[in-house]
Scaffold this motif. Structure first.
Motif, PDB file in Angstrom:
ATOM      1  N   ILE A 179      -2.507  -1.567  32.942  1.00 51.52           N
ATOM      2  CA  ILE A 179      -3.763  -0.813  32.993  1.00 51.52           C
ATOM      3  C   ILE A 179      -4.609  -1.155  31.761  1.00 51.52           C
ATOM      4  CG2 ILE A 179      -4.796   1.490  33.029  1.00 51.52           C
ATOM      5  CD1 ILE A 179      -2.279   2.482  34.423  1.00 51.52           C
ATOM      6  N   ARG A 180      -5.863  -1.510  31.998  1.00 54.92           N
ATOM      7  CA  ARG A 180      -6.775  -1.856  30.905  1.00 54.92           C
ATOM      8  C   ARG A 180      -8.022  -0.983  30.970  1.00 54.92           C
ATOM      9  NH1 ARG A 180      -5.527  -7.088  32.730  1.00 54.92           N
ATOM     10  NH2 ARG A 180      -7.603  -7.263  33.661  1.00 54.92           N
ATOM     11  N   ARG A 181      -8.449  -0.509  29.814  1.00 56.83           N
ATOM     12  CA  ARG A 181      -9.674   0.281  29.709  1.00 56.83           C
ATOM     13  C   ARG A 181     -10.786  -0.592  29.115  1.00 56.83           C
ATOM     14  NH1 ARG A 181      -5.351   3.303  28.348  1.00 56.83           N
ATOM     15  NH2 ARG A 181      -5.068   5.343  29.322  1.00 56.83           N
ATOM     16  N   GLY A 182     -11.994  -0.312  29.491  1.00 59.07           N
ATOM     17  CA  GLY A 182     -13.121  -1.080  28.971  1.00 59.07           C
ATOM     18  C   GLY A 182     -14.204  -1.205  30.018  1.00 59.07           C
ATOM     19  N   ASP A 183     -15.369  -1.628  29.545  1.00 64.58           N
ATOM     20  CA  ASP A 183     -16.488  -1.748  30.482  1.00 64.58           C
ATOM     21  C   ASP A 183     -16.428  -3.044  31.275  1.00 64.58           C
ATOM     22  OD1 ASP A 183     -17.431   0.657  29.586  1.00 64.58           O
ATOM     23  OD2 ASP A 183     -18.688  -0.249  28.018  1.00 64.58           O
ATOM     24  N   GLU A 184     -15.969  -4.150  30.628  1.00 61.53           N
ATOM     25  CA  GLU A 184     -16.026  -5.446  31.300  1.00 61.53           C
ATOM     26  C   GLU A 184     -14.678  -5.874  31.875  1.00 61.53           C
ATOM     27  OE1 GLU A 184     -17.612  -8.261  28.616  1.00 61.53           O
ATOM     28  OE2 GLU A 184     -19.576  -7.265  28.439  1.00 61.53           O
ATOM     29  N   ASP A 185     -13.623  -5.637  31.140  1.00 61.61           N
ATOM     30  CA  ASP A 185     -12.309  -6.104  31.612  1.00 61.61           C
ATOM     31  C   ASP A 185     -11.410  -4.956  32.059  1.00 61.61           C
ATOM     32  OD1 ASP A 185     -12.004  -4.996  29.144  1.00 61.61           O
ATOM     33  OD2 ASP A 185     -10.565  -6.483  28.415  1.00 61.61           O
ATOM     34  N   ALA A 186     -11.973  -3.851  32.472  1.00 59.33           N
ATOM     35  CA  ALA A 186     -11.160  -2.721  32.953  1.00 59.33           C
ATOM     36  C   ALA A 186     -10.385  -3.122  34.212  1.00 59.33           C
ATOM     37  CB  ALA A 186     -12.051  -1.520  33.241  1.00 59.33           C
ATOM     38  N   PHE A 187      -9.139  -2.648  34.264  1.00 58.22           N
ATOM     39  CA  PHE A 187      -8.314  -2.959  35.448  1.00 58.22           C
ATOM     40  C   PHE A 187      -7.421  -1.763  35.752  1.00 58.22           C
ATOM     41  CE2 PHE A 187      -4.231  -4.540  37.179  1.00 58.22           C
ATOM     42  CZ  PHE A 187      -4.706  -4.986  38.414  1.00 58.22           C
ATOM     43  N   VAL A 188      -7.533  -1.274  36.962  1.00 55.41           N
ATOM     44  CA  VAL A 188      -6.682  -0.185  37.446  1.00 55.41           C
ATOM     45  C   VAL A 188      -5.962  -0.684  38.695  1.00 55.41           C
ATOM     46  CG1 VAL A 188      -6.557   2.181  38.302  1.00 55.41           C
ATOM     47  CG2 VAL A 188      -8.251   1.571  36.567  1.00 55.41           C
TER      48      VAL A 188
END
Length: 445
Positions: A128-137
């Motif tokens: 799980i990645r947080r962020g505006d461009e590389d967010a991944f759920v």
């Protein structure tokens, strides 16, 4: 080499880590596949179904963290319940039955389910990645984690039911009885070293056997322990290669002492360090007996339950009677099997291996002697022993087997007349005793 593989496989079957380890590996693979599917679909296609998790990174992290924490707690509870069951089984039914409980596949699968679900959730959380461009759920992966949690809940309910059933005496006796039947079906009839079908494994003349006894040289064991497995094919190959005849001096279940003979070789002069190493490699020793090639051990598991049930501290004749019934079922099958010849020939009909095998009278003694001795004062157990002999007689056709049955009937009757105080109890035993005598007087089936 083959006997070592058998030994290791038997150890794996009775371990709590083998099946869970396989399931953990499956969880790793499943997490990788699910995450890759999320990457390929970019999450958009899955959200439209209505069954897929649609939250953000924080929600996915919270869901998976809750599931992972719950799995560790439940796994601890399951381990505790398993240890309680093992403790009860050891104290009430006998320590040798622990192998049967540890070999129970449902328990191993339950443990593996919780550990695998925990690891799956941890691996998905890491992606799980947080962020505006590389967010991944990983929506699909999180949904699959929720599904695994639901399945784990069902497995927990099943495990509670399974534990409640598995510690009942009749269930334990039934399971051990089925294992005994499986061992019997696997070991009888024995066919190793008999060459082409239909070839007679006839006994050699008496002069050869006397010469073998005088001249054969022993090959000794290099270690101590219970003999668990014998690689019969390897011994046959050694005998053919060196053009010798070998006779086993022990069979699975015997305790072997370092320096004690494993087998004897004839003609003399062919024993050497190489042969000793190869012979020892064909014998697998261990710290305890197993039922892999030892049918007596499978019998003794039921005998131990019966003897413990008849002890003054427990005083449970009904469990002992259940054990007698299971032993009778196995002995009825054994009575119909042709006993393997101890003389094993190669493909050309030359005698190569002499391997004495257990006989039906030996198995009958192992099954009934201790129960008869400990239960001689119990009317119900003595009567059931005699009734079981009546049942076995209907299947026995060899004269030696029928003579052994009569001998046991006589011993049970003598013990009863010495132990039973009431004449009515003695007369109750006389009825099945007369039935045994009448069945044995009839022609063999």
């Amino acid at each position: 080499m083959k006997v070592q593989l058998f030994k290791y496989w038997d150890a794996l079957r009775t371990s709590f880590w083998f099946i869970p380890a396989i399931m953990v590996f499956g969880a790793v693979v499943l997490s990788a596949v699910a995450i890759q599917a999320d990457h390929l679909a970019k999450g958009e296609g899955w959200l439209a179904s209505g069954w897929v998790f649609t939250g953000g990174p924080d929600g996915a992290n919270a869901v998976l963290s809750i599931i992972a924490g719950s799995m560790t707690t439940i796994a601890g509870v399951v381990f505790s319940m398993t240890l309680v069951v093992l403790s009860l089984a050891s104290s009430q039914l006998g320590p040798r039955l622990l192998r049967s409980f540890m070999r129970d596949p449902p328990t191993q699968v339950v443990l593996g389910t919780f550990v695998a679900t925990f690891l799956y959730c941890v691996l998905v959380v890491l992606t799980i990645r947080r962020g505006d461009e590389d967010a991944f759920v990983p929506h699909l992966s999180v949904t699959l984690g929720v599904l695994l949690a639901v399945i784990s809940l069902g497995v927990l309910i099943y495990f509670i039911h399974h534990v409640a059933i598995s510690i009942q005496a009749n269930q334990v006796v039934a399971r051990v009885g089925h294992e005994l039947i499986d061992v019997l079906e696997r070991l009888f009839p024995e066919t190793i070293g008999q060459g082409p079908a239909g070839e007679s494994a006839s006994a050699p003349d008496a002069a050869f056997l006397r010469r073998f006894d005088r001249e054969a040289e022993p090959v000794c064991s290099s270690g101590d322990g219970y003999l668990q497995f014998i690689d019969a094919d390897a011994l046959m190959a050694l005998a053919v290669r060196d053009d010798v005849v070998v006779r086993l001096e022990c069979h699975p279940g015997h305790y072997v002492v370092a320096g004690g003979p494993l087998l004897r070789v004839w003609p003399t002069g062919k024993r050497g360090d190489k042969l000793a190493r190869e012979v020892n490699a064909a014998f697998a020793l261990g710290n305890q007996r197993t039922s892999g090639q030892d049918i007596e051990f499978a019998l003794y598991e039921l005998v131990e339950i019966a003897v413990r049930a008849l002890s003054p501290g427990i005083n449970d004749p009904f469990t002992a009677i259940a054990c007698v019934d299971r032993l009778g079922s196995a002995l009825c099958r054994l009575a119909t099997r042709e006993m393997p010849s101890p003389y094993r020939h190669d493909s050309e009909g030359t005698l190569r291996v002499i391997a004495p095998s257990p006989s039906f009278p030996t198995m009958l003694d192992a099954a009934f002697d201790q129960i008869r001795q400990h239960g001689r004062t119990n009317v119900a157990v003595s009567i059931r022993l005699m009734e079981t002999l009546v049942l076995i007689t209907a299947f026995a056709h060899r004269p030696a087997d029928r003579a052994a049955i009569l001998q046991h009937a006589e011993m049970i009757r003598r013990g009863a007349w010495l132990s039973f105080a009431e004449q009515e109890d003695r007369e109750a035993l006389e009825k099945p005793y007369r039935a045994v005598k009448q069945a044995l007087a009839s022609p063999a089936p």
